[in-house]
Scaffold this active site. Structure first.
Site, mmCIF file in Angstrom:
data_model
loop_
_atom_site.group_PDB
_atom_site.id
_atom_site.type_symbol
_atom_site.label_atom_id
_atom_site.label_comp_id
_atom_site.label_asym_id
_atom_site.label_seq_id
_atom_site.Cartn_x
_atom_site.Cartn_y
_atom_site.Cartn_z
ATOM 1 N N HIS A 114 43.137 39.616 -20.331
ATOM 2 C CA HIS A 114 44.131 40.153 -21.078
ATOM 3 C C HIS A 114 45.748 40.029 -20.667
ATOM 4 O O HIS A 114 46.464 40.348 -21.540
ATOM 5 C CB HIS A 114 43.650 41.741 -21.478
ATOM 6 N N ASP A 144 36.473 39.890 -19.422
ATOM 7 C CA ASP A 144 37.985 39.939 -19.109
ATOM 8 C C ASP A 144 38.310 39.378 -17.754
ATOM 9 O O ASP A 144 39.458 39.886 -17.084
ATOM 10 C CB ASP A 144 38.348 41.486 -19.142
ATOM 11 N N SER A 220 46.787 45.085 -13.353
ATOM 12 C CA SER A 220 45.755 44.447 -13.765
ATOM 13 C C SER A 220 45.566 43.000 -13.195
ATOM 14 O O SER A 220 46.723 42.192 -13.351
ATOM 15 C CB SER A 220 45.874 44.305 -15.489
#
Length: 472
Positions: A114, A144, A220
């Site tokens: 993402h 992911d 992230s």
């Protein structure tokens, strides 16, 4: 003179502590032996690991839609050619920020999918501010995770080695390194508060390391580091009501990361072993009915005839409790364990059958493309015009991350401005009947649609519910 209570308490502690120390010694836990060891610091660990954690900047060109007024004759009548000055393309650059980890000195970087999704340009920035342009060699939405490559011109970059994340225990100290909010590289510390934790909506493999080390937006793709200096996970999500860290962060385990990296380096296609079976959680009531002391494992409810589990000797009603000695408590855990294994190997399944524990050997094979998918775009004067359909197979089911034992015809795509989209057809629907005739293959669908009709009746299976519609 009365003895103060505090002195009595200290005396009791002195009597108890030696026995406690002996117990700790048997666990091989070393206690601080001097002041220097008491004043421990993460600084040496951070100094060694932080150069391998990078910032990732992405840019994406967004094309804005022109105003509908530009084509309106009314406005053209009043503004004429002056309107054309405002009729140019309206593009803007959308930027985003994340983190990544260098896992190989020759320029292999892993991050979250993402973080780089839809990016036209990806820039990797090292801790010493050097910048590299990066290319995506594998982006996997199901996990992911994404693997990038930067051109180092032969230079070796600092990198982190991966650790066996199955050895991680609740209570282990960890460090989270990343670039939250774009303020620059930060380090936070915490402990592992859970393993094998589900986080709905994050990825198809709900199996995460949970930590209370502060993870914020921008973290992230960053590193979750063990005290041995090795990578134990990739920080990927937080549970928060405010948008900031609230002590619940999730990281993708290093064992899953390792499989994705391997797949990226050998051709960019992820092939996970196929079990050929599915099951459900063992609830307290089920455990009682099955004569188990506590809820444990995954109860097998469906088998693919001739599949790996069937050939290994698994039968419906068996409870899979371990794979290669690792606990399997939920269907998500079973799916994760299979995804981290390699095709061509053999593993040991530990099962409970009629209250008796057994071991079975399972050969790991890739899911078969049987029947062939026969992907077809339907065209013609019928209500399915504009739908793309295919025969479902274990291989296609694995790619789509759907129930792997279904059979029939699945809708892969529905084109806009088509009969199928107006009908309400969606990707993931199963076409079960056309004009009261059951269809189980793309060939059968084409054959039925080739016969002109004034009235069409359709039945589709959507999420286990059968929907029917009649079209004239």
């Amino acid at each position: 003179m009365k003895t103060p209570f505090s002195l009595i308490f200290i005396f009791i502690l002195l009597l108890v502590i030696p026995d406690e120390l002996k117990a700790l010694d048997t666990e091989k836990i070393k206690l601080p032996g001097n002041r220097a060891e008491i004043l421990l610091s993460f600084a040496p660990l951070v100094k060694k690991a932080s150069p391998a954690v990078v910032n990732i900047y992405t840019k994406r060109l967004i094309k804005s839609r022109k105003s509908p007024f530009f084509n309106d004759p009314f406005f053209q009548q009043f503004f004429g050619d002056d309107l054309l000055r405002f009729d140019g393309p309206r593009n803007r650059i959308q930027s985003s920020l994340g983190s990544g980890v260098i896992v190989s000195g020759d320029g292999i970087v892993v991050t979250n999918n993402h973080v780089i999704r839809g990016a036209d340009q990806i820039i990797v920035v090292l801790s010493n501010r050097r910048e590299f342009s990066a290319k995506v060699i594998l982006a996997d939405e199901r996990t992911d995770l994404a693997v990038l490559r930067v051109n180092t011109s032969g230079e070796r970059l600092p990198s982190l080695k991966l650790r066996d994340s199955d050895n991680l225990k609740v209570g282990d100290l960890v460090l989270a390194i990343g670039n939250p909010f774009g303020v620059g590289q930060t380090v936070t510390s915490g402990i592992v508060s859970a393993v094998a934790r589900a986080a709905a909506g994050v990825s198809d493999f709900s199996f995460f390391i949970q930590t209370d080390a502060a993870i914020n937006p921008g973290n992230s793709g960053g590193a979750l580091l063990g005290m041995d200096g090795r990578l134990v996970g990739i920080n990927t999500a937080i549970y928060s009501r405010s948008g900031g860290s609230q002590g619940i962060g999730f990281a993708i385990p290093a064992n899953m990361v390792e499989r994705i990296i391997e797949s990226a380096l050998v051709g960019g296609r992820i092939v996970s072993p196929w079990l050929g079976a599915s099951g459900q959680d063992v609830t307290s009531r089920l455990a009682e009915n099955l004569g188990l002391k506590r809820p444990v494992g995954v109860l097998i409810t469906k088998l693919y005839s001739g599949g790996p589990a069937d050939r290994a000797g698994v039968i419906i009603g068996d409870i899979i409790v371990k794979i290669n000695g690792l606990d399997v408590d939920t269907p998500a855990a079973l799916r994760y364990r299979m995804a981290t294994l390699r095709v061509g190997k053999t593993v040991v399944l530990e099962i409970i059958r009629n209250g008796v524990e057994k071991e079975l050997k399972l050969s790991l094979v890739k899911p078969p493309e049987e029947p062939p998918r026969d992907t077809t775009r339907l065209i013609g004067k019928h209500p399915l015009n504009g739908a793309v359909i295919a025969n479902i197979s274990p291989a296609l089911a694995e790619e789509l991350s759907i129930y792997p034992l279904e059979q029939g015809v699945i809708v892969l795509k529905v084109f806009q401005q088509s009969s199928a989209i107006r009908l309400g057809l969606r990707p993931g629907d199963y076409i079960t009947k056309i004009n009261a005739r059951r269809v189980s293959s793309v060939e059968e669908v084409r054959a039925v649609l080739a016969i002109p009709q004034q009235r069409w009746s359709l039945s589709v299976n959507r999420g286990g519910k059968v929907l029917s519609v009649t079209v004239r």
